[in-house]
Design an enzyme around this catalytic site. Sequence first.
Site, PDB file in Angstrom:
ATOM      1  N   ARG A   1     -42.068   0.356 -21.301  1.00 48.45           N
ATOM      2  CA  ARG A   1     -42.390   1.428 -20.371  1.00 48.45           C
ATOM      3  C   ARG A   1     -43.743   1.205 -19.688  1.00 48.45           C
ATOM      4  NH1 ARG A   1     -41.168   6.389 -24.392  1.00 48.45           N
ATOM      5  NH2 ARG A   1     -42.171   4.884 -25.808  1.00 48.45           N
TER       6      ARG A   1
ATOM      7  N   ASP B   1     -41.277  -1.941 -26.465  1.00 46.74           N
ATOM      8  CA  ASP B   1     -41.510  -0.830 -25.535  1.00 46.74           C
ATOM      9  C   ASP B   1     -41.919  -1.397 -24.186  1.00 46.74           C
ATOM     10  OD1 ASP B   1     -42.290   1.467 -24.186  1.00 46.74           O
ATOM     11  OD2 ASP B   1     -43.205   2.385 -25.949  1.00 46.74           O
TER      12      ASP B   1
END
Length: 255
Positions: free
Chosen positions: A172, A170
Amino acid sequence: MINSHIIQLLAPKIQTFPSGKEFIHLVGPIKLPVNLDGETHTFQWYSWMKSEKAMESRELIESLATAELAERQQSSVLVYGEFAEAQEALIRMHSICHTGDIFGSKRCDCGFQLEQSMKMIAAHGAGALFYLANHEGRGIGLFSKAMAYLLQEEGLDTVDANLQLGFTDDARNYDDAIAVLRALRTAPVTLITNNPRKLAALQEAGLNVGGRVPLWGDRSSFNEKYLQTKVSRSGHLAENDAWAGEETLLPHAQA
Protein backbone atom coordinates in the site's frame (compact mmCIF):
# COMPACT_ATOMS: atom_id res chain seq x y z
CA MET A 1 -19.76 19.01 -25.93
CA ILE A 2 -20.94 19.56 -22.35
CA ASN A 3 -23.33 22.47 -21.80
CA SER A 4 -21.55 25.55 -20.37
CA HIS A 5 -24.12 25.80 -17.59
CA ILE A 6 -23.18 22.29 -16.41
CA ILE A 7 -19.50 23.30 -16.42
CA GLN A 8 -20.32 26.37 -14.34
CA LEU A 9 -22.22 24.26 -11.81
CA LEU A 10 -19.44 21.70 -11.38
CA ALA A 11 -16.23 23.71 -11.80
CA PRO A 12 -16.28 25.34 -8.31
CA LYS A 13 -16.44 21.87 -6.76
CA ILE A 14 -13.24 20.61 -8.43
CA GLN A 15 -9.74 21.06 -7.02
CA THR A 16 -6.60 20.03 -8.91
CA PHE A 17 -3.19 19.62 -7.30
CA PRO A 18 -0.01 17.59 -7.87
CA SER A 19 0.86 14.24 -6.29
CA GLY A 20 4.32 13.16 -7.35
CA LYS A 21 4.57 13.29 -11.15
CA GLU A 22 0.78 13.08 -11.59
CA PHE A 23 -2.20 15.23 -10.67
CA ILE A 24 -5.19 14.62 -8.40
CA HIS A 25 -8.63 15.96 -9.28
CA LEU A 26 -10.76 16.19 -6.12
CA VAL A 27 -14.51 16.72 -6.45
CA GLY A 28 -16.80 17.70 -3.58
CA PRO A 29 -18.09 18.25 -1.02
CA ILE A 30 -21.33 16.33 -1.54
CA LYS A 31 -23.83 15.93 1.30
CA LEU A 32 -24.07 12.25 2.24
CA PRO A 33 -26.52 11.26 5.00
CA VAL A 34 -25.30 8.01 6.57
CA ASN A 35 -27.15 5.57 8.81
CA LEU A 36 -25.12 4.66 11.91
CA ASP A 37 -27.02 2.45 14.37
CA GLY A 38 -30.36 3.92 13.38
CA GLU A 39 -29.22 7.54 13.58
CA THR A 40 -28.56 9.71 10.54
CA HIS A 41 -25.24 11.56 10.43
CA THR A 42 -24.47 13.83 7.51
CA PHE A 43 -20.96 13.55 6.13
CA GLN A 44 -19.41 15.56 3.30
CA TRP A 45 -18.22 13.21 0.56
CA TYR A 46 -15.34 13.78 -1.84
CA SER A 47 -13.93 11.52 -4.54
CA TRP A 48 -10.73 11.84 -6.51
CA MET A 49 -9.10 10.58 -9.67
CA LYS A 50 -5.58 10.87 -11.04
CA SER A 51 -4.29 12.02 -14.40
CA GLU A 52 -0.91 12.50 -16.01
CA LYS A 53 -1.58 16.20 -16.57
CA ALA A 54 -3.46 18.99 -14.88
CA MET A 55 -6.78 19.49 -16.66
CA GLU A 56 -9.08 22.47 -16.64
CA SER A 57 -12.62 21.78 -15.41
CA ARG A 58 -14.17 21.64 -18.89
CA GLU A 59 -11.53 19.23 -20.20
CA LEU A 60 -11.91 17.02 -17.15
CA ILE A 61 -15.71 16.89 -17.30
CA GLU A 62 -15.80 16.28 -21.05
CA SER A 63 -13.33 13.38 -20.68
CA LEU A 64 -15.51 11.45 -18.22
CA ALA A 65 -17.71 9.68 -20.77
CA THR A 66 -14.73 8.12 -22.53
CA ALA A 67 -12.36 7.64 -19.57
CA GLU A 68 -13.86 4.23 -18.62
CA LEU A 69 -13.51 5.09 -14.94
CA ALA A 70 -15.77 2.18 -13.97
CA GLU A 71 -12.91 -0.11 -15.03
CA ARG A 72 -10.64 1.53 -12.44
CA GLN A 73 -11.59 2.13 -8.83
CA GLN A 74 -11.43 5.68 -7.52
CA SER A 75 -10.81 6.55 -3.88
CA SER A 76 -12.87 8.91 -1.75
CA VAL A 77 -13.09 10.55 1.65
CA LEU A 78 -15.97 11.16 4.04
CA VAL A 79 -15.52 14.40 5.99
CA TYR A 80 -17.47 15.13 9.16
CA GLY A 81 -18.02 18.38 11.01
CA GLU A 82 -15.80 21.44 10.66
CA PHE A 83 -12.87 19.33 9.57
CA ALA A 84 -10.65 22.12 8.25
CA GLU A 85 -10.98 24.37 11.29
CA ALA A 86 -11.61 22.01 14.24
CA GLN A 87 -8.91 22.05 16.89
CA GLU A 88 -8.83 18.25 16.99
CA ALA A 89 -9.90 15.83 14.27
CA LEU A 90 -9.87 12.05 13.89
CA ILE A 91 -8.87 10.46 10.60
CA ARG A 92 -8.95 6.89 9.36
CA MET A 93 -6.99 5.65 6.35
CA HIS A 94 -9.21 2.69 5.46
CA SER A 95 -8.15 0.19 2.83
CA ILE A 96 -11.01 -1.08 0.69
CA CYS A 97 -12.04 -4.64 1.55
CA HIS A 98 -14.62 -5.94 -0.90
CA THR A 99 -15.33 -9.07 1.16
CA GLY A 100 -15.39 -7.44 4.59
CA ASP A 101 -16.85 -4.01 3.87
CA ILE A 102 -19.53 -5.13 1.40
CA PHE A 103 -20.27 -8.79 2.14
CA GLY A 104 -19.62 -8.63 5.88
CA SER A 105 -16.99 -11.39 5.79
CA LYS A 106 -15.78 -12.61 9.18
CA ARG A 107 -12.37 -13.62 7.82
CA CYS A 108 -11.12 -10.13 8.68
CA ASP A 109 -12.12 -7.19 10.87
CA CYS A 110 -12.33 -4.63 8.05
CA GLY A 111 -16.10 -4.16 7.99
CA PHE A 112 -16.14 -3.63 11.75
CA GLN A 113 -13.28 -1.13 11.53
CA LEU A 114 -15.02 0.80 8.75
CA GLU A 115 -18.28 1.22 10.64
CA GLN A 116 -16.63 1.78 14.00
CA SER A 117 -14.35 4.48 12.57
CA MET A 118 -17.34 6.36 11.19
CA LYS A 119 -19.05 6.15 14.58
CA MET A 120 -15.91 7.40 16.35
CA ILE A 121 -15.54 10.32 13.94
CA ALA A 122 -19.21 11.31 14.31
CA ALA A 123 -18.99 11.08 18.11
CA HIS A 124 -15.83 13.15 18.14
CA GLY A 125 -17.49 15.86 16.06
CA ALA A 126 -14.84 16.36 13.38
CA GLY A 127 -12.84 14.00 11.24
CA ALA A 128 -12.41 12.22 7.93
CA LEU A 129 -12.49 8.64 6.70
CA PHE A 130 -10.32 8.03 3.64
CA TYR A 131 -11.57 5.05 1.63
CA LEU A 132 -8.61 3.88 -0.44
CA ALA A 133 -9.72 1.92 -3.48
CA ASN A 134 -6.32 0.69 -4.64
CA HIS A 135 -5.51 -0.94 -1.30
CA GLU A 136 -7.50 -4.17 -1.70
CA GLY A 137 -5.62 -7.09 -0.14
CA ARG A 138 -2.90 -4.71 1.12
CA GLY A 139 -2.43 -3.44 -2.40
CA ILE A 140 -2.53 -6.65 -4.47
CA GLY A 141 -6.03 -6.23 -5.94
CA LEU A 142 -9.23 -8.20 -5.60
CA PHE A 143 -8.43 -11.05 -8.01
CA SER A 144 -5.03 -11.64 -6.42
CA LYS A 145 -6.68 -11.47 -3.00
CA ALA A 146 -8.99 -14.31 -4.05
CA MET A 147 -5.88 -16.35 -4.90
CA ALA A 148 -4.37 -15.46 -1.53
CA TYR A 149 -7.55 -16.58 0.23
CA LEU A 150 -7.27 -19.98 -1.47
CA LEU A 151 -3.72 -20.31 -0.15
CA GLN A 152 -4.90 -19.31 3.32
CA GLU A 153 -7.45 -22.12 3.18
CA GLU A 154 -4.47 -24.45 2.63
CA GLY A 155 -2.83 -23.21 5.83
CA LEU A 156 -0.74 -20.20 4.82
CA ASP A 157 -1.16 -16.99 6.80
CA THR A 158 -1.93 -13.65 5.16
CA VAL A 159 1.72 -12.65 4.91
CA ASP A 160 2.97 -15.88 3.36
CA ALA A 161 0.04 -16.01 0.95
CA ASN A 162 0.98 -12.61 -0.45
CA LEU A 163 4.67 -13.47 -0.56
CA GLN A 164 4.08 -16.77 -2.35
CA LEU A 165 2.15 -14.91 -5.07
CA GLY A 166 5.14 -12.65 -5.67
CA PHE A 167 3.95 -9.62 -3.72
CA THR A 168 5.40 -7.90 -0.69
CA ASP A 169 3.62 -8.27 2.64
CA ASP A 170 2.15 -4.77 2.27
CA ALA A 171 2.20 -2.92 -1.06
CA ARG A 172 0.00 0.00 0.00
CA ASN A 173 1.00 3.60 -0.72
CA TYR A 174 -0.50 6.62 1.04
CA ASP A 175 0.92 9.46 -1.10
CA ASP A 176 -2.37 10.37 -2.81
CA ALA A 177 -4.39 10.24 0.40
CA ILE A 178 -1.79 12.44 2.08
CA ALA A 179 -2.03 14.96 -0.77
CA VAL A 180 -5.81 15.06 -0.39
CA LEU A 181 -5.53 15.41 3.39
CA ARG A 182 -3.21 18.39 2.92
CA ALA A 183 -5.80 19.99 0.63
CA LEU A 184 -8.53 19.60 3.27
CA ARG A 185 -6.70 20.31 6.55
CA THR A 186 -3.36 21.62 7.84
CA ALA A 187 -4.01 21.43 11.60
CA PRO A 188 -2.99 18.33 13.61
CA VAL A 189 -4.86 15.05 13.15
CA THR A 190 -5.27 11.98 15.33
CA LEU A 191 -5.07 8.72 13.39
CA ILE A 192 -7.40 5.79 14.07
CA THR A 193 -5.13 2.81 13.49
CA ASN A 194 -3.27 -0.19 14.88
CA ASN A 195 -0.68 0.03 12.10
CA PRO A 196 2.59 1.93 12.77
CA ARG A 197 3.28 2.02 9.02
CA LYS A 198 0.34 4.37 8.53
CA LEU A 199 1.60 6.63 11.30
CA ALA A 200 5.10 6.59 9.83
CA ALA A 201 3.83 7.40 6.33
CA LEU A 202 2.05 10.52 7.57
CA GLN A 203 4.94 11.67 9.74
CA GLU A 204 7.54 11.05 7.04
CA ALA A 205 5.45 13.21 4.71
CA GLY A 206 5.71 16.02 7.24
CA LEU A 207 2.09 15.97 8.37
CA ASN A 208 1.17 17.16 11.83
CA VAL A 209 0.11 13.91 13.55
CA GLY A 210 -1.12 14.66 17.04
CA GLY A 211 -1.85 11.13 18.20
CA ARG A 212 -3.24 7.66 17.64
CA VAL A 213 -6.42 5.88 18.68
CA PRO A 214 -6.36 2.05 18.56
CA LEU A 215 -9.19 0.11 16.92
CA TRP A 216 -9.63 -3.54 17.88
CA GLY A 217 -12.79 -5.62 18.05
CA ASP A 218 -15.02 -8.15 16.30
CA ARG A 219 -12.77 -11.07 17.24
CA SER A 220 -14.03 -14.51 16.33
CA SER A 221 -12.83 -18.00 15.52
CA PHE A 222 -12.95 -17.02 11.84
CA ASN A 223 -10.41 -14.21 12.06
CA GLU A 224 -8.30 -15.19 15.08
CA LYS A 225 -5.30 -16.26 12.97
CA TYR A 226 -5.66 -13.19 10.77
CA LEU A 227 -5.57 -10.84 13.76
CA GLN A 228 -2.66 -12.68 15.37
CA THR A 229 -0.69 -12.46 12.12
CA LYS A 230 -1.27 -8.70 11.97
CA VAL A 231 0.57 -8.36 15.28
CA SER A 232 3.17 -11.12 15.03
CA ARG A 233 4.24 -10.64 11.40
CA SER A 234 2.90 -7.34 10.05
CA GLY A 235 3.97 -5.18 12.97
CA HIS A 236 0.53 -4.04 14.11
CA LEU A 237 0.23 -2.86 17.68
CA ALA A 238 -1.67 -5.09 20.07
CA GLU A 239 -4.53 -3.55 22.02
CA ASN A 240 -2.43 -2.33 24.94
CA ASP A 241 0.81 -1.65 23.06
CA ALA A 242 2.27 1.76 22.31
CA TRP A 243 4.19 2.70 19.20
CA ALA A 244 7.85 3.57 19.72
CA GLY A 245 7.21 7.02 18.27
CA GLU A 246 4.24 7.83 20.46
CA GLU A 247 6.30 9.57 23.11
CA THR A 248 6.42 12.51 20.69
CA LEU A 249 2.63 12.64 20.34
CA LEU A 250 0.11 14.58 22.37
CA PRO A 251 -0.83 13.11 25.79
CA HIS A 252 -4.50 12.57 24.82
CA ALA A 253 -3.38 9.97 22.27
CA GLN A 254 -1.52 7.77 24.72
CA ALA A 255 -4.58 5.85 25.92
